[in-house]
Design a protein around this motif. Structure first.
Motif: not given
Length: 162
Positions: A119-120, A125-147
């Protein structure tokens, strides 16, 4: 006879387990309502999706109770279906914490990286990055690895800060 014996027989017949006030009885009754009562608030997410309860549990609270007690039940846990699209049955259920439950819902987005699906929130947690940050990036069509891997820019990291 004064009728006492007859009353005892009727009471014994109607009280098969004596556990009606137990938390597990409420869990069992709510499980049945979610799956079989179209008027239940949560029916659309369970019975409405075809989720059922195995006959063994559906027709016998004591069978459910016995499984629960052998399978790690405690008052801090709730019942969780391992396969969220599967039925309530001994091989597909476990007792889980609220956090474990939150990670196992049909609304979770699952991403596969290097042939591993999580799950996201787990990836964050594995990449030690804020969940909301990644969600926002994905909503802007970022690739999952980049996000997950691009450094987070702050007002001081763009240059020209203090």
């Amino acid at each position: 006879s004064c009728g006492c014996y007859k009353r005892e027989l009727i009471t014994d017949k109607n009280t098969t387990h004596g556990l009606r006030d137990h938390r597990l009885y409420r869990i069992w009754a709510n499980m049945k309502s979610r799956c079989y009562n179209p008027n239940s608030t949560h029916y659309k997410h369970y019975g409405g999706r075809g989720i059922q309860i195995c006959d063994q549990w559906r027709n016998d609270f004591k069978a459910f109770y016995d499984w629960a007690m052998k399978s790690g039940y405690s008052d801090e846990l709730s019942i969780d279906r391992i396969d969220i699209n599967g039925d309530y049955e001994p091989n597909n259920c476990r007792w889980a914490t609220d956090n474990e439950q939150a990670r196992n819902t049909s609304t979770n987005k699952i991403f596969t990286i290097n042939n591993e699906s999580k799950s996201l929130i787990e990836w964050c947690e594995i990449y030690n990055i804020n969940y909301r940050t990644v969600q926002d990036r994905l909503n802007r069509d970022w690739d999952i690895i980049d996000a997950l891997t691009k450094p987070v820019e702050t007002k001081f990291s763009k240059g020209g800060g203090m």
